[in-house]
Design a protein around this motif. Structure first.
Motif, PDB file in Angstrom:
ATOM      1  N   ASP A 119       0.837  -1.200   0.000  1.00  0.00           N
ATOM      2  CA  ASP A 119       0.000   0.000   0.000  1.00  0.00           C
ATOM      3  C   ASP A 119       0.875   1.254   0.000  1.00  0.00           C
ATOM      4  OD1 ASP A 119      -2.318  -1.468  -0.040  1.00  0.00           O
ATOM      5  OD2 ASP A 119      -2.716  -1.293   2.114  1.00  0.00           O
ATOM      6  N   GLU A 120       0.233   2.389  -0.307  1.00  0.00           N
ATOM      7  CA  GLU A 120       0.995   3.624  -0.519  1.00  0.00           C
ATOM      8  C   GLU A 120       0.622   4.754   0.444  1.00  0.00           C
ATOM      9  OE1 GLU A 120      -0.010   4.442  -4.576  1.00  0.00           O
ATOM     10  OE2 GLU A 120       1.047   2.667  -5.328  1.00  0.00           O
ATOM     11  N   ILE A 121       1.619   5.510   0.829  1.00  0.00           N
ATOM     12  CA  ILE A 121       1.417   6.718   1.628  1.00  0.00           C
ATOM     13  C   ILE A 121       2.116   7.871   0.904  1.00  0.00           C
ATOM     14  CG2 ILE A 121       1.903   7.826   3.849  1.00  0.00           C
ATOM     15  CD1 ILE A 121       1.750   5.051   5.143  1.00  0.00           C
ATOM     16  N   ILE A 122       1.367   8.936   0.683  1.00  0.00           N
ATOM     17  CA  ILE A 122       1.924  10.104  -0.016  1.00  0.00           C
ATOM     18  C   ILE A 122       2.590  11.029   1.002  1.00  0.00           C
ATOM     19  CG2 ILE A 122       1.332  12.182  -1.344  1.00  0.00           C
ATOM     20  CD1 ILE A 122      -1.009  10.555  -2.553  1.00  0.00           C
ATOM     21  N   ILE A 123       3.833  11.392   0.751  1.00  0.00           N
ATOM     22  CA  ILE A 123       4.572  12.289   1.655  1.00  0.00           C
ATOM     23  C   ILE A 123       5.293  13.355   0.822  1.00  0.00           C
ATOM     24  CG2 ILE A 123       6.272  12.450   3.514  1.00  0.00           C
ATOM     25  CD1 ILE A 123       5.924   9.521   4.086  1.00  0.00           C
ATOM     26  N   TYR A 163      10.986   3.147   8.153  1.00  0.00           N
ATOM     27  CA  TYR A 163       9.756   2.503   8.607  1.00  0.00           C
ATOM     28  C   TYR A 163       8.891   2.020   7.456  1.00  0.00           C
ATOM     29  CZ  TYR A 163      10.778   3.006  13.422  1.00  0.00           C
ATOM     30  OH  TYR A 163      11.371   2.845  14.636  1.00  0.00           O
ATOM     31  N   ALA A 164       8.962   2.705   6.322  1.00  0.00           N
ATOM     32  CA  ALA A 164       8.215   2.232   5.159  1.00  0.00           C
ATOM     33  C   ALA A 164       8.748   0.861   4.732  1.00  0.00           C
ATOM     34  CB  ALA A 164       8.327   3.238   4.023  1.00  0.00           C
ATOM     35  N   THR A 165      10.062   0.717   4.689  1.00  0.00           N
ATOM     36  CA  THR A 165      10.632  -0.575   4.318  1.00  0.00           C
ATOM     37  C   THR A 165      10.294  -1.620   5.373  1.00  0.00           C
ATOM     38  OG1 THR A 165      12.500   0.652   3.402  1.00  0.00           O
ATOM     39  CG2 THR A 165      12.731  -1.729   3.535  1.00  0.00           C
ATOM     40  N   PHE A 166      10.437  -1.248   6.621  1.00  0.00           N
ATOM     41  CA  PHE A 166      10.176  -2.152   7.733  1.00  0.00           C
ATOM     42  C   PHE A 166       8.728  -2.661   7.642  1.00  0.00           C
ATOM     43  CE2 PHE A 166      11.468  -2.329  12.539  1.00  0.00           C
ATOM     44  CZ  PHE A 166      11.509  -3.710  12.449  1.00  0.00           C
ATOM     45  N   ALA A 167       7.795  -1.745   7.361  1.00  0.00           N
ATOM     46  CA  ALA A 167       6.377  -2.106   7.306  1.00  0.00           C
ATOM     47  C   ALA A 167       5.963  -2.514   5.893  1.00  0.00           C
ATOM     48  CB  ALA A 167       5.523  -0.929   7.779  1.00  0.00           C
ATOM     49  N   ASP A 168       6.932  -2.524   4.962  1.00  0.00           N
ATOM     50  CA  ASP A 168       6.675  -2.937   3.586  1.00  0.00           C
ATOM     51  C   ASP A 168       5.609  -2.051   2.920  1.00  0.00           C
ATOM     52  OD1 ASP A 168       7.573  -4.485   1.566  1.00  0.00           O
ATOM     53  OD2 ASP A 168       6.396  -6.260   2.044  1.00  0.00           O
ATOM     54  N   VAL A 169       5.668  -0.771   3.216  1.00  0.00           N
ATOM     55  CA  VAL A 169       4.722   0.200   2.668  1.00  0.00           C
ATOM     56  C   VAL A 169       5.486   1.078   1.678  1.00  0.00           C
ATOM     57  CG1 VAL A 169       3.449   2.296   3.288  1.00  0.00           C
ATOM     58  CG2 VAL A 169       3.202   0.226   4.680  1.00  0.00           C
ATOM     59  N   GLU A 190      -3.510  15.337  -5.945  1.00  0.00           N
ATOM     60  CA  GLU A 190      -4.528  14.351  -6.331  1.00  0.00           C
ATOM     61  C   GLU A 190      -4.004  13.406  -7.413  1.00  0.00           C
ATOM     62  OE1 GLU A 190      -8.248  16.151  -7.404  1.00  0.00           O
ATOM     63  OE2 GLU A 190      -9.373  14.437  -6.623  1.00  0.00           O
ATOM     64  N   ALA A 191      -3.159  13.921  -8.289  1.00  0.00           N
ATOM     65  CA  ALA A 191      -2.630  13.106  -9.381  1.00  0.00           C
ATOM     66  C   ALA A 191      -1.838  11.897  -8.866  1.00  0.00           C
ATOM     67  CB  ALA A 191      -1.745  13.962 -10.286  1.00  0.00           C
ATOM     68  N   LEU A 192      -1.388  11.972  -7.621  1.00  0.00           N
ATOM     69  CA  LEU A 192      -0.581  10.873  -7.055  1.00  0.00           C
ATOM     70  C   LEU A 192      -1.434   9.797  -6.390  1.00  0.00           C
ATOM     71  CD1 LEU A 192       2.241  12.967  -5.357  1.00  0.00           C
ATOM     72  CD2 LEU A 192       2.337  11.818  -7.579  1.00  0.00           C
ATOM     73  N   ILE A 193      -2.721  10.085  -6.206  1.00  0.00           N
ATOM     74  CA  ILE A 193      -3.595   9.144  -5.490  1.00  0.00           C
ATOM     75  C   ILE A 193      -3.983   7.984  -6.408  1.00  0.00           C
ATOM     76  CG2 ILE A 193      -5.835   8.876  -4.315  1.00  0.00           C
ATOM     77  CD1 ILE A 193      -5.560  11.816  -3.415  1.00  0.00           C
ATOM     78  N   THR A 194      -3.778   6.759  -5.883  1.00  0.00           N
ATOM     79  CA  THR A 194      -4.125   5.548  -6.635  1.00  0.00           C
ATOM     80  C   THR A 194      -5.050   4.708  -5.752  1.00  0.00           C
ATOM     81  OG1 THR A 194      -2.485   4.004  -5.742  1.00  0.00           O
ATOM     82  CG2 THR A 194      -1.704   5.556  -7.429  1.00  0.00           C
ATOM     83  N   PRO A 195      -5.565   3.605  -6.301  1.00  0.00           N
ATOM     84  CA  PRO A 195      -6.417   2.744  -5.459  1.00  0.00           C
ATOM     85  C   PRO A 195      -5.676   2.178  -4.243  1.00  0.00           C
ATOM     86  CG  PRO A 195      -6.684   2.180  -7.774  1.00  0.00           C
ATOM     87  CD  PRO A 195      -5.544   3.148  -7.704  1.00  0.00           C
ATOM     88  N   ARG A 196      -4.360   2.229  -4.252  1.00  0.00           N
ATOM     89  CA  ARG A 196      -3.607   1.693  -3.114  1.00  0.00           C
ATOM     90  C   ARG A 196      -3.187   2.772  -2.121  1.00  0.00           C
ATOM     91  NH1 ARG A 196      -0.678  -3.841  -3.599  1.00  0.00           N
ATOM     92  NH2 ARG A 196      -1.430  -3.685  -1.459  1.00  0.00           N
ATOM     93  N   THR A 197      -3.508   4.016  -2.405  1.00  0.00           N
ATOM     94  CA  THR A 197      -3.172   5.087  -1.464  1.00  0.00           C
ATOM     95  C   THR A 197      -4.012   4.937  -0.203  1.00  0.00           C
ATOM     96  OG1 THR A 197      -2.791   6.562  -3.338  1.00  0.00           O
ATOM     97  CG2 THR A 197      -2.976   7.588  -1.155  1.00  0.00           C
ATOM     98  N   VAL A 235      -8.386  14.151   1.465  1.00  0.00           N
ATOM     99  CA  VAL A 235      -8.504  13.016   2.390  1.00  0.00           C
ATOM    100  C   VAL A 235      -9.969  12.576   2.479  1.00  0.00           C
ATOM    101  CG1 VAL A 235      -8.432  12.503   4.875  1.00  0.00           C
ATOM    102  CG2 VAL A 235      -6.422  13.461   3.725  1.00  0.00           C
ATOM    103  N   LYS A 236     -10.861  13.578   2.567  1.00  0.00           N
ATOM    104  CA  LYS A 236     -12.303  13.287   2.606  1.00  0.00           C
ATOM    105  C   LYS A 236     -12.755  12.637   1.300  1.00  0.00           C
ATOM    106  CE  LYS A 236     -14.043  17.275   3.735  1.00  0.00           C
ATOM    107  NZ  LYS A 236     -14.972  18.404   3.956  1.00  0.00           N
ATOM    108  N   LYS A 237     -12.379  13.288   0.214  1.00  0.00           N
ATOM    109  CA  LYS A 237     -12.853  12.870  -1.100  1.00  0.00           C
ATOM    110  C   LYS A 237     -12.407  11.452  -1.443  1.00  0.00           C
ATOM    111  CE  LYS A 237     -12.491  14.365  -5.962  1.00  0.00           C
ATOM    112  NZ  LYS A 237     -11.834  15.361  -6.839  1.00  0.00           N
ATOM    113  N   HIS A 238     -11.184  11.106  -1.045  1.00  0.00           N
ATOM    114  CA  HIS A 238     -10.631   9.816  -1.463  1.00  0.00           C
ATOM    115  C   HIS A 238     -10.578   8.788  -0.337  1.00  0.00           C
ATOM    116  CE1 HIS A 238      -9.517  11.111  -5.529  1.00  0.00           C
ATOM    117  NE2 HIS A 238      -9.255  12.282  -4.967  1.00  0.00           N
ATOM    118  N   ASP A 239     -11.248   9.084   0.762  1.00  0.00           N
ATOM    119  CA  ASP A 239     -11.364   8.106   1.847  1.00  0.00           C
ATOM    120  C   ASP A 239      -9.978   7.690   2.372  1.00  0.00           C
ATOM    121  OD1 ASP A 239     -12.473   6.354   3.659  1.00  0.00           O
ATOM    122  OD2 ASP A 239     -12.875   4.773   2.201  1.00  0.00           O
ATOM    123  N   LEU A 240      -9.173   8.676   2.740  1.00  0.00           N
ATOM    124  CA  LEU A 240      -7.806   8.397   3.203  1.00  0.00           C
ATOM    125  C   LEU A 240      -7.649   8.780   4.670  1.00  0.00           C
ATOM    126  CD1 LEU A 240      -5.878  10.030   0.207  1.00  0.00           C
ATOM    127  CD2 LEU A 240      -6.572   7.627   0.428  1.00  0.00           C
TER     128      LEU A 240
END
Lengths: 398, 398
Positions: free
Chosen positions: A113-117, A128-134, A156-163, A191-196
């Motif tokens: 899964d993905e986290i946008i930073i 921690y991303a590697t540790f948690a495999d994110v 928004e362009a970076l948001i995918t179904p896995r975000t 965050v609201k619009k894309h359920d994040l």
């Protein structure tokens, strides 16, 4: 012999990578000004030290997995003091802000899964991303813009179904940027619009200058069940070695899930929690002179750096870092060279090369992060060393 | 709202699950003898408390990610005292044995990989397996056999292409079994043959009775680069709340990989490391009276339990736990009933139900884990309560 992929992939701390060269320099008798790390030089407050002295046993047993209730309450009260409604049940004590990051990533995201930073970002998110495999999806920001957030469309362009989440660090390490209410609102809408989820790293909350008020993502009631805040006493009270942090969320399901992770590691250190409690009980006046001190250092650093030919930076508004562009092609080489080949009156400067703060390959190569955790006269001297070293370096390497 | 699969799957601590019922019982004024947790009642040694008192700041800063060298050296020396060759560079300080387990799992296995663990086993392995997305493959042991390891063939039958390690806990939590050199050798051969790691949880090393010598997997030189030992001061020095443990390995590649995980969380708590150092500096004489005390308790417990009709157990040889079979069909129900519906002279007993220690569904339902961390007279009283409660329970529920 087999070794896990994640063990191979997890990055060695880019900040600590220069250490052997620093050790060599020290062996040669060279004094190093550490602009590379954010270890505050402000003494740990007396009540914290006293809490250790007052610890009386008789048995240093396990505490509750969510941390001592008194400390959870004290942290809730601290936020209430800023007009942010919280109860002790919204606060879970972690082993440093580090564990809070780890828990946050693990609770919102599964492997892949993905986290946008926004990048540049605090380098340990990578670990921690590697540790948690994110997967961290970087949102590229620019030094020219003072590392402000771009228009919503670019995020928004970076948001995918896995975000699963967007993470915002404000006041920001490494850029010193403090996001405005309007910038935060932009992300809140997404965050609201894309359920994040919205993860907020706000450990530098107290370090904002020029009379600015820090806006916490906890203040956006419309997404209160989507907010997870990562907190820590490390910088707030000059207690980096105590390893006391917190996860703050009003989402009961997330809290209970984090509690299960917390149960696996049993509890945070007990005596250090008592020390943290003593710190919170000091009240907010404690921060005033410290804020003034850091603001003065910020001014000295900013004026000093921008007087060096070829150096570019925007004035940072918070934390105690700034990312600036140097007139060099390879900041890693420059940083190493300053340790191995340069000194001025037996002194040199250590900086953190930019690429360590980026996930996008190739970015940050002409940038460094500078931390202003030295007293003013040392900062002035360090800036002079930086000026002369850059002059010499450019003659040698163009 | 989304929540990660691992957050859903990670088990709530089965030991802490009965807590609300215990709280209720306490509210009714009932005294509870805690045979359910392994929180030692031996006072934390004076030098440890004194280390807190002697802490003097001025800045509680970050320490090295691998822990303070003095402490790493002291732990190495401790093992050298047992004839086990180690240097400080083989020791990495972790935040409790818990983090050592987490790092071990993460460094030998990727998501979906397998680790074989004899069951019943320490329940937090489950938590870390879910956290690290690793699959625990249980090797079923039996109370009738005193939970000894089966012939090599039965272990080997569980090895698949995804098996990365075998984990042995000795002295064992929750069974109290101490593996013999011959049993360990059986596993060592398999580890060699199938190119695996051997993870040893040896945190109860000092708690072996009847003059037995604990055999560490670090003593098998033929697989020295395959051995990872999980260690902790929690039980050894009655310091559960200090959260100081260690990973011990002579495999330099594994050490360096673990160091990268360690860098992500910056460092273990500093003052607690000084406390741990003080503990190790006491020397081994410290353990002698404690061992004697636990052996006496073990004897009282063993003789008491086996005098209760329908209770079956083998004499445990180490740690301070035993898994015993009770004449009940559902030990979870029984344990809860003892808190909600039973008391003798205003007192009752809390035990840890068996199923929490098994990965195989349905196993352990007529078993409980009992910890002997109470002083002798309390143990005697607790056993009497257990005897009478079982008598009553069987009348009610057959």
């Amino acid at each position: 012999m087999f070794i896990s992929r994640r063990a191979k992939e997890i990055q060695a701390s880019p900040i600590r990578k220069l250490k052997p060269f620093a050790d060599e320099a020290r062996k040669k008798g060279i004094h190093i000004f550490h602009l590379n790390i954010g270890d505050p030089d402000i003494p740990t407050p007396e009540p914290v030290i006293r809490a250790f002295h007052q610890y009386n046993g008789p048995i240093l047993g396990y505490g509750p997995s969510q941390g001592f209730e008194e400390l959870r309450q004290a942290i809730a009260d601290y936020f209430v003091g800023y007009g942010i409604e919280l109860t002790a049940d919204n606060v879970l004590i972690t082993i440093g802000g580090s564990e809070a990051i780890h828990f946050s990533f693990s609770v919102v995201a599964d492997p892949g899964d993905e986290i946008i930073i926004p990048e540049p970002f605090y380098t340990n998110y990578n670990g921690y991303a590697t540790f948690a495999d994110v997967r961290i999806v970087p949102l590229p920001l620019k030094v020219e813009d003072g590392f402000r957030l771009p228009p919503a469309g670019q995020i928004e362009a970076l948001i995918t179904p896995r975000t699963r989440a967007i993470l915002l660090c404000s006041p920001n390490n490494p850029t010193g940027t403090v996001y405005t209410e309007e910038e935060l609102q932009r992300v809140v809408e997404l965050v609201k619009k894309h359920d994040l989820f919205l993860i907020g790293d706000e450990v530098y909350k107290e370090f904002v200058y020029d009379g600015l008020q820090h806006k916490s993502i906890l203040e956006f009631k419309e997404i209160e069940d989507r907010v997870i805040v990562v907190d820590s006493i490390s910088k707030r009270f000059s207690c980096c070695g105590a390893r006391i942090g917190a996860i703050i969320t009003r989402n009961e399901e997330i809290y209970q899930a984090v509690l299960k992770f917390a149960q696996a590691r049993l509890c945070p250190p007990s005596v250090e929690q008592l020390a943290a409690l003593a710190a919170y009980r000091m009240g907010r006046d404690y921060f005033r002179p410290i804020r003034t001190e850091y603001q003065r250092r910020r001014d000295v650093l900013y004026e000093g750096l921008r007087s060096i030919p070829g150096v570019f930076l925007r004035k940072p508004q918070g934390a105690f870092y700034v990312i600036c562009r140097l007139p060099v092609k390879d900041s890693e080489h420059f940083a190493q060279w300053m340790l191995t080949d340069f000194s001025l009156n037996g002194k040199t400067v250590m900086v953190a090369p930019g690429p360590g703060f980026y996930a996008t390959p190739g970015r940050g190569q002409d940038e460094v992060r500078i931390a202003y955790v030295l007293k003013e006269e040392d900062l002035v001297e360090a800036i002079e060393i930086l000026r002369q070293s850059l002059e010499k370096y450019r003659k040698l390497f163009g």
